[in-house]
Motif scaffolding. Structure first.
Motif, PDB file in Angstrom:
ATOM      1  N   TYR A 135       8.967   6.780  -0.836  1.00 41.55           N
ATOM      2  CA  TYR A 135       7.789   5.813  -0.994  1.00 41.55           C
ATOM      3  C   TYR A 135       7.119   5.333   0.201  1.00 41.55           C
ATOM      4  N   GLY A 136       8.195   5.116   1.220  1.00 47.65           N
ATOM      5  CA  GLY A 136       7.697   4.384   2.731  1.00 47.65           C
ATOM      6  C   GLY A 136       6.840   5.596   3.343  1.00 47.65           C
ATOM      7  N   PHE A 148       1.672   7.810   4.954  1.00 47.74           N
ATOM      8  CA  PHE A 148       0.626   8.811   5.107  1.00 47.74           C
ATOM      9  C   PHE A 148      -0.578   8.420   4.059  1.00 47.74           C
ATOM     10  N   ALA A 149      -0.752   7.506   3.183  1.00 49.08           N
ATOM     11  CA  ALA A 149      -1.694   7.184   2.283  1.00 49.08           C
ATOM     12  C   ALA A 149      -2.510   6.076   3.239  1.00 49.08           C
ATOM     13  N   GLY A 150      -1.680   5.646   3.980  1.00 51.42           N
ATOM     14  CA  GLY A 150      -2.526   4.403   4.808  1.00 51.42           C
ATOM     15  C   GLY A 150      -3.215   5.219   5.992  1.00 51.42           C
ATOM     16  N   ARG A 168     -11.815   0.437   6.221  1.00 48.17           N
ATOM     17  CA  ARG A 168     -11.068   0.048   5.003  1.00 48.17           C
ATOM     18  C   ARG A 168     -10.014  -0.698   5.362  1.00 48.17           C
ATOM     19  N   ARG A 169      -9.224  -0.125   6.272  1.00 48.50           N
ATOM     20  CA  ARG A 169      -7.789  -0.697   6.867  1.00 48.50           C
ATOM     21  C   ARG A 169      -8.030  -2.114   7.464  1.00 48.50           C
TER      22      ARG A 169
END
Length: 124
Positions: free
Chosen positions: A105-106, A111-113, A120-121
């Motif tokens: 999950y981490g 990777f999604a971040g 957007r970040r």
């Protein structure tokens, strides 16, 4: 024959009639007792095999219950062993699987971040 002799004969006749009248019920009562004795003998003769059969049935049932008791104890032991095995599997595999899931999950979140544009970040 004097009056006393005639009275004695009458009394003897009445006594004979009374004995004859009482003999009939006593005779019938004797037959009732004979029938009762025959009935008791029949019941005794039929009850003895029945009691032996009931004893045999109870003995067979007792043996079957011993067998079922053995089966029940074996099933109880098997369920206890399965419970211990599932507890062992949960303890052995559970914690590492949770760690692997958390790690994946981490990594996925990381990777999604990275794929989100820089603008957007900052707005988050």
């Amino acid at each position: 024959m004097t009056g006393g002799d005639i009275a004695g004969l009458i009394a003897a006749g009445v006594f004979a009639v009374l004995v004859a009248l009482l003999a009939v019920p006593i005779w019938k009562l004797g037959k009732v007792f004979d029938e009762l004795r025959a009935s008791i003998r029949t019941v005794t003769d039929e009850t003895t095999p029945l009691i032996e059969e009931v004893t045999s049935t109870v003995s067979t049932t007792h043996q079957q219950l011993k067998t079922v008791d053995g089966i029940t104890s074996h099933v109880s032991d098997a369920s206890a062993n399965l419970s211990a095995l599932s507890s062992l599997a949960a303890a052995t595999l559970g914690a590492p699987l949770i760690k692997v899931a958390a790690f994946s999950y981490g990594v996925r979140s990381a990777f999604a971040g990275r794929q989100v544009p820089a603008r957007r970040r900052r707005s988050r």
